[in-house]
Design a protein around this motif. Structure first.
Motif, mmCIF file in Angstrom:
data_model
loop_
_atom_site.group_PDB
_atom_site.id
_atom_site.type_symbol
_atom_site.label_atom_id
_atom_site.label_comp_id
_atom_site.label_asym_id
_atom_site.label_seq_id
_atom_site.Cartn_x
_atom_site.Cartn_y
_atom_site.Cartn_z
ATOM 1 N N HIS A 1 0.819 -1.212 0.000
ATOM 2 C CA HIS A 1 0.000 0.000 0.000
ATOM 3 C C HIS A 1 0.856 1.267 0.000
ATOM 4 O O HIS A 1 0.667 2.162 -0.824
ATOM 5 C CB HIS A 1 -0.882 -0.029 1.263
ATOM 6 N N HIS B 1 0.612 4.062 -3.125
ATOM 7 C CA HIS B 1 0.622 5.534 -3.072
ATOM 8 C C HIS B 1 1.656 6.128 -4.024
ATOM 9 O O HIS B 1 1.425 7.194 -4.597
ATOM 10 C CB HIS B 1 0.857 6.014 -1.640
ATOM 11 N N MET C 1 -6.437 3.974 -5.010
ATOM 12 C CA MET C 1 -6.098 2.566 -5.221
ATOM 13 C C MET C 1 -7.382 1.742 -5.335
ATOM 14 O O MET C 1 -8.353 2.027 -4.645
ATOM 15 C CB MET C 1 -5.299 2.030 -4.040
ATOM 16 N N CYS D 1 -7.882 4.443 4.029
ATOM 17 C CA CYS D 1 -6.837 5.116 3.255
ATOM 18 C C CYS D 1 -7.214 6.590 3.092
ATOM 19 O O CYS D 1 -8.254 6.911 2.541
ATOM 20 C CB CYS D 1 -6.668 4.449 1.893
ATOM 21 N N GLY D 2 -6.340 7.479 3.560
ATOM 22 C CA GLY D 2 -6.651 8.912 3.533
ATOM 23 C C GLY D 2 -5.929 9.637 2.419
ATOM 24 O O GLY D 2 -4.783 9.357 2.100
HETATM 25 ZN ZN LIG Z 1 -3.365 4.981 2.004
#
Ligand SMILES: [Zn+2]
Length: 478
Positions: free
Chosen positions: A241, A246, A358, A451-452
């Motif tokens: 991730h 990212h 994603m 996920c931000g």
């Molecule tokens: Zn993330």
């Protein structure tokens, strides 16, 4: 939409959320700590005018005309201060419907029944070595109707369920240790209440969590060393991730996230030329996995979900893309890197604009057998699992992770458990040191509920379908 185009808009789309239900239950120490339930309704309109986006949203669908006028007015103001005119890659508008697989809608299950099952897991976590125990469940059901000025009409009904159990113990010196497990699957199956009930994917994991916490509490600290690191899916998902997912978001590569989520060390010149990892590394953005929060039918540009390669046998091939960013990237590169959108534009709600997010960023299974097979071929190593803390360079160029549990490996055998295992390295040397990839039996699809990205912030749901992987000569215990 016709009205907007009549007033000069080159494109417009509307996302209508007739109803979104969210429910979160938390059981702590045998008590029901909280029940949060919300129902959301709203409408969001995005308008493209003279190469600039305008967006507006309202919680009442009755405000449609006002929202449309506000979005257009916002676009007209933005068009006066345009750093780079937006153009959208061509695509065929579709009429379609998608519903994520679900057998038992969690919102149809009586609250008492849900609480009872959380309590049952809590009971299994109850043990003298466990000072604090937490069981958490979150369910979402949302209907989204998407229409755009090109004629696309898409209805989506998305069911999602997330769950996590955490057992915390305290050492004699007062330091805490933690072992946890989050609901996951093998890529298939369904996404309803039945997933939570399944002993293989959640409820049955509690005894192992307690057992491993006890082993960690009794263990010596992770040595400071350089060894082969073998990552189980419970940490491998986060490794993937943070420094593949990212790093390969095209808006970050173009610099659009610098003020919040950060940039990327990857440049447009790197596609087709950069050796990201060893030959054993093949990574895909696969939004077609049958059962994952990263599979959603159609993105918020109206593009059908896709399965495409990001990294092939170690070489960087593609990125996480949308209709907007691919044309800008191709222009800036001076040649065509991206032939079409990867279908990764998603907004977390009616009141947010779609961004590159994603989908399921997955690593292909390898030919190195099971975890036991990989351990048997490791001279000096450490197996790690469970993400405890993470620290990542703002351009994803390096990372440091702390895990919940480690097992030292000597001469092809596990010798003992260690506590506070950590590892860290520069991103590219690490992936180039990938020396073993487990087969399909080792792959697990781990859900990510948090996920931000973006300003204002958007929390997104996705997944990572990853095998057990081994990396050579990694500094540990730092
Ligand atoms: Zn993330």
């Amino acid at each position: 939409m016709q009205r907007l185009c009549h007033h000069g808009a080159s494109y417009a789309d509307v996302r209508f959320y007739p109803q979104q239900d969210d429910e979160t239950l938390v059981v702590m120490q045998g008590n029901l700590k909280s029940v949060e339930r919300s129902v959301t309704t709203g409408i969001g309109i995005r308008v493209l005018y003279n190469g600039a986006w305008g967006f507006a949203a309202a919680s009442s669908p009755d405000a449609l005309a006002t929202v449309a006028d506000t979005a257009l007015a916002n676009a007209k103001i933005a068009a006066q201060r345009l750093p780079y005119p937006v153009r959208l890659a061509p695509r065929t508008p579709v009429t379609a419907r998608y519903e994520s697989p679900c057998v038992i809608d969690p919102f149809s299950v009586p609250l008492e029944e849900k609480v009872a099952l959380l309590m049952e897991v809590d009971k299994q976590l109850s043990h003298p070595a466990v000072a604090q125990r937490i069981v958490y469940m979150n369910a979402t059901r949302r209907q989204v109707i998407f229409m755009d000025s090109d004629g696309a009409q898409i209805e989506k009904i998305i069911h999602e369920i997330f769950a996590r159990m955490i057992a915390i113990g305290v050492e004699a010196n007062g330091m805490s240790q933690e072992r946890s497990y989050e609901l996951r699957n093998k890529g298939a199956g369904t996404r309803g209440w039945e997933a939570f009930q399944d002993p293989a994917y959640f409820t049955g994991q509690a005894p192992r969590v307690v057992d491993e916490l006890q082993q960690v509490l009794a263990a010596q600290p992770c040595p400071r060393d350089t060894r082969a690191v073998i990552l189980l899916p419970g940490i491998m998902f986060l490794q993937t991730h943070e420094v593949i997912g990212h790093a390969l978001e095209l808006d970050r590569i173009l610099g659009y996230e610098l003020s919040y989520a950060g940039g990327s060390f990857v440049t447009l010149e790197d596609f087709g030329t950069l050796r990201y990892g060893s030959d054993k590394l093949t990574v895909r953005a696969d939004a077609t996995v049958p059962n994952s929060p990263g599979s959603f039918g159609y993105d918020d540009d109206g593009i059908p979900c896709q399965n495409y390669v990001l990294i092939e046998n170690g070489m960087l091939k593609s990125a996480i893309t949308s209709r907007q960013t691919i044309l800008e990237a191709n222009d800036k590169a001076g040649h065509t890197i991206f032939a079409s959108s990867g279908g990764c534009a998603r907004a977390c709600g009616f009141n947010r604009v779609p961004l590159e997010r994603m989908t399921n960023i997955n690593i292909d299974a390898g030919a190195d057998g099971t975890l036991d097979d990989i351990i048997a071929k490791t001279e000096r190593g450490i197996v790690m699992d469970g993400a405890r803390s993470w620290s990542i360079g703002s351009n994803r160029e390096q990372f440091h992770f702390a895990c919940e549990i480690g097992w030292l490996v000597e001469d092809g055998r596990i010798t003992r458990v260690v506590k506070n295992p950590t590892y860290g390295m520069d991103t590219l040397p690490f992936w180039r040191a990938l020396s073993a990839v487990g087969d399909e039996r080792t792959r697990e699809l781990v859900f990510v509920p948090n996920c931000g990205k973006g300003l204002p912030s958007q929390i997104m749901h996705l997944g990572h379908f990853v095998p057990v992987c081994r990396f050579e000569n990694v500094p540990i215990g730092n």
